[in-house]
Design an enzyme around this catalytic site. Structure first.
Site, PDB file in Angstrom:
ATOM      1  N   ARG A  73     -16.582   0.422  -1.758  1.00 34.14           N
ATOM      2  CA  ARG A  73     -15.629   0.087  -0.695  1.00 34.14           C
ATOM      3  C   ARG A  73     -16.132  -1.204  -0.063  1.00 34.14           C
ATOM      4  NH1 ARG A  73     -11.992   3.180   1.994  1.00 34.14           N
ATOM      5  NH2 ARG A  73     -12.898   5.211   1.528  1.00 34.14           N
ATOM      6  N   LYS A 110       0.873  -1.188   0.000  1.00 30.54           N
ATOM      7  CA  LYS A 110       0.000   0.000   0.000  1.00 30.54           C
ATOM      8  C   LYS A 110       0.896   1.219   0.000  1.00 30.54           C
ATOM      9  CE  LYS A 110      -4.126   2.019   2.065  1.00 30.54           C
ATOM     10  NZ  LYS A 110      -3.759   3.408   1.874  1.00 30.54           N
TER      11      LYS A 110
HETATM   12  P1  AMP Z   1      -7.533   4.850   1.915  1.00 31.88           P
HETATM   13  O1  AMP Z   1      -7.318   6.143   1.208  1.00 31.88           O
HETATM   14  O2  AMP Z   1      -6.813   4.716   3.215  1.00 31.88           O
HETATM   15  O3  AMP Z   1      -9.005   4.437   1.956  1.00 31.88           O
HETATM   16  O4  AMP Z   1      -6.857   3.690   1.044  1.00 31.88           O
HETATM   17  C1  AMP Z   1      -7.181   3.449  -0.276  1.00 31.88           C
HETATM   18  C2  AMP Z   1      -6.140   4.084  -1.147  1.00 31.88           C
HETATM   19  O5  AMP Z   1      -4.911   3.418  -1.050  1.00 31.88           O
HETATM   20  C3  AMP Z   1      -6.467   4.009  -2.607  1.00 31.88           C
HETATM   21  O6  AMP Z   1      -7.389   5.000  -2.993  1.00 31.88           O
HETATM   22  C4  AMP Z   1      -5.112   4.189  -3.254  1.00 31.88           C
HETATM   23  O7  AMP Z   1      -4.874   5.568  -3.473  1.00 31.88           O
HETATM   24  C5  AMP Z   1      -4.140   3.727  -2.193  1.00 31.88           C
HETATM   25  N1  AMP Z   1      -3.346   2.563  -2.583  1.00 31.88           N
HETATM   26  C6  AMP Z   1      -2.034   2.445  -2.353  1.00 31.88           C
HETATM   27  N2  AMP Z   1      -1.562   1.282  -2.801  1.00 31.88           N
HETATM   28  C7  AMP Z   1      -2.605   0.607  -3.347  1.00 31.88           C
HETATM   29  C8  AMP Z   1      -2.761  -0.655  -3.977  1.00 31.88           C
HETATM   30  N3  AMP Z   1      -1.741  -1.481  -4.129  1.00 31.88           N
HETATM   31  N4  AMP Z   1      -4.010  -0.991  -4.412  1.00 31.88           N
HETATM   32  C9  AMP Z   1      -5.049  -0.161  -4.250  1.00 31.88           C
HETATM   33  N5  AMP Z   1      -4.971   1.049  -3.658  1.00 31.88           N
HETATM   34  C10 AMP Z   1      -3.765   1.436  -3.211  1.00 31.88           C
END
Ligand code: AMP
Length: 564
Positions: free
Chosen positions: A416, A254
């Protein structure tokens, strides 16, 4: 017959007074049915508090500071009266309405004018958005003043709400999808699918009305039309992710950067942000890379752009954001803030919509097109031990954690769900919005450096304070934040300013406590801002309901997490 904007405002008033979802949906559906075809898109956008549909390149770009100056001029009344009304109602739009009703100068003027129609309001919004170049501030102000000076107090209430993007009627996009389904007799699943493909409910509603629902049956992914990003739910650890995904899952790093959706047709490349706005101009180096290195006719990729230092190590998110803020001297920024692209998904390839293709197949198609160093690191495993060491390698390389992706999962735009699960090591930070700020002490006495952080109440749409912090931002960021908050200031009271909820920040904390100090009944302990999230809107701020859930769960979790 053209529909008056007043009718839309009256509808929004009714929405604000009921919590019954079925009634809200019926009210909106009945309203939509009565509209002229060309009124549908602007009306749907406006009811959701948007001046233009999602993905539009038009932006009004007027601050509360400008709006309040105009209202002062139009009324000639004592501003303290406005502030006392605002204190009572807690809602800017309602305060504007009541204040205007009390001003005789304003009432006399309005009586002489023809009523505004929905189309007329939209036309004026467009003119405001299109004012650009030298003197555009003044021009925008004049156009807005002309609009507000012919609006009734009720109309002005909703014009202001749309301008600041905060309706507070409790009628959100999910309910609008249902209303559109009911109004145009289109199955809800079809409405939702069309929204995913076209990226905006107002556009879907308009197309259903103008071209008939049959025209939407075949809509699919199209290059250069951004698709809502698929999102992830949180889980506590890798074992849970493996279990949830049926014993085996794909784990990807991530990366803490900015999500990008890259659309390519031949040599033409466009990049969209997580909010579906176009950011191509900020990322010329990425455009160049895609043009020169990915040899496909038509494709849509998804990935993350991160800022890196000279050794290629990830830099903090704020650093990257400077890239997106700079419109001029982009080329200077390209050198100053080097970025790296990591792709993780392929949604469309040469005429084929891949959204319903399973993740593993999309990933292997992607791997054939892209150099391994531009692919997000990934393993497929059923072993918790292997997963744990992959998590540690992500953390040790300076990344946030992992995203687990179900092997057979489709790409579900805007959803989500449990197909994607994110795993981080510490308590997950919250996205909160600043609703007030105080001046600091000593060398910070000129800066708004102490921030009141609020979460959204899902039921009422209100923002409720859950904590206060002066920690986390650098001096330069505090200075910049002060400037922004001053533009959003509604009211100053001694050392404190009340601001329009707009600035979203990511906040880390150690614990959630019950607290009588705030109306929410909850308070974050040791809150600190970890980044300014200019890529997120207030609609995306975490909810009080989520914080309550974390509060309840945290007792179970103590000892598992690294609580700093
Ligand atoms: P959050 O913003 O904490 O809800 O996490 C989701 C976000 O993580 C996504 O919108 C992406 O911008 C980010 N992200 C980073 N690495 C990845 C990955 N390998 N797959 C999908 N999302 C990712």
């Amino acid at each position: 017959m053209p529909t008056y904007f007043e009718t839309l405002a009256e509808l929004c008033e009714k929405l604000g007074t009921t919590k019954k979802r079925s009634l809200m949906i019926k009210l909106v559906a009945d309203f939509l049915k009565r509209l002229e075809p060309l009124e549908v898109e602007p009306a749907v956008s406006m009811i959701l508090g948007r001046s233009f549909p999602r993905g539009s390149s038009l932006k009004l770009d007027v601050s509360w500071a400008t709006i309040s100056e105009i209202i002062k001029r139009l009324t000639n009344a004592d501003w303290n009266l406005f502030l006392s009304i605002f204190k009572r109602t807690g809602d800017l739009g309602s305060a504007v309405k009541e204040f205007l009703e009390k001003s005789r100068t304003y009432r006399q003027k309005v009586l002489l004018e023809n009523p505004l129609t929905i189309i007329e309001v939209r036309r004026r919004f467009e003119a405001i958005a299109e004012a650009s170049g030298q003197g555009s501030r003044d021009k925008k102000e004049r156009l807005l003043e002309a609009l507000l000076s012919i609006a009734s107090p009720l109309e002005a209430k909703y014009i202001v709400k749309i301008l600041i993007g905060e309706m507070r009627t409790g009628f959100h996009e999910g309910l609008m999808e249902r209303a559109v389904s009911e109004a145009f007799q289109m199955p809800l699943a079809d409405v939702q699918r069309a929204c995913m493909a076209l990226g905006d409910i107002a556009i879907v509603a308009s197309k259903a009305r103008l071209d008939g629902i049959a025209s939407l049956s075949g809509v699919g992914v199209q290059v250069f039309r951004p698709i809502k990003p698929m999102l992830a739910q949180v889980v506590d650890n890798v074992a849970e992710a493996i279990r949830e995904h049926g014993g085996k899952t794909a784990l990807e790093y991530k990366l803490d950067g900015a999500r990008v959706q890259i659309h390519k047709r031949g040599d033409e490349v466009k990049i969209f942000s997580r909010q579906l706005t176009e950011v191509t101009e900020s990322l010329p180096d990425i455009v160049e890379y895609v043009r020169g290195n990915i040899h496909v006719g038509e494709a849509i990729f998804e990935g993350e752009v991160i800022a890196v230092d000279y050794r290629g190590r990830p830099m903090p998110f704020q650093h990257l954001m400077r890239r997106f803020k700079r419109i001029h001297d982009v080329n200077v920024m390209v050198n100053e803030i080097p970025v790296k692209l990591f792709l993780f998904d392929l949604l469309y390839l040469d005429g084929r919509d891949l959204c319903s293709t399973p993740y593993v197949q999309r990933r292997s198609l992607l791997a054939k097109l892209v150099d391994v160093e531009n692919l997000t690191p990934q393993i497929i495993t059923g072993s918790a031990q292997e997963a744990e060491s992959f998590l540690m390698s992500a953390i040790n390389s300076g990344h946030e954690g992992l995203v687990a992706k179900r092997l057979d999962s489709p790409y579900m735009p805007g959803v989500r769900g449990k197909h994607w699960l994110k795993i981080k090591l510490t308590l997950e930070p919250l996205d909160l919005v600043i609703v007030a700020a105080e001046y600091g002490y000593g060398k910070r006495h000129k800066w708004l450096s102490d921030y009141y952080l609020a979460a959204r109440d899902e039921e009422t749409g209100d923002f409720l304070v859950v904590g206060k912090t002066f920690k986390g931002l650098t001096d330069a960021e505090i200075e910049e934040m002060t400037r922004k908050l001053k533009e959003l200031t509604i009211k100053e009271e001694h050392r404190r300013v009340i601001v329009i909820p707009k600035m979203v920040v990511q906040v880390a904390y150690n614990e959630i406590q019950k607290s009588p100090k705030y109306k929410s009944g909850l308070a974050l302990r040791f809150a600190r801002i970890t980044s300014i999230r200019e890529d997120k809107t207030v609609e995306e701020v975490d909810t009080i309901q989520k914080i309550k859930e974390i509060y309840e769960k945290q007792f179970l979790k103590k000892g598992i997490y690294d609580i700093r």
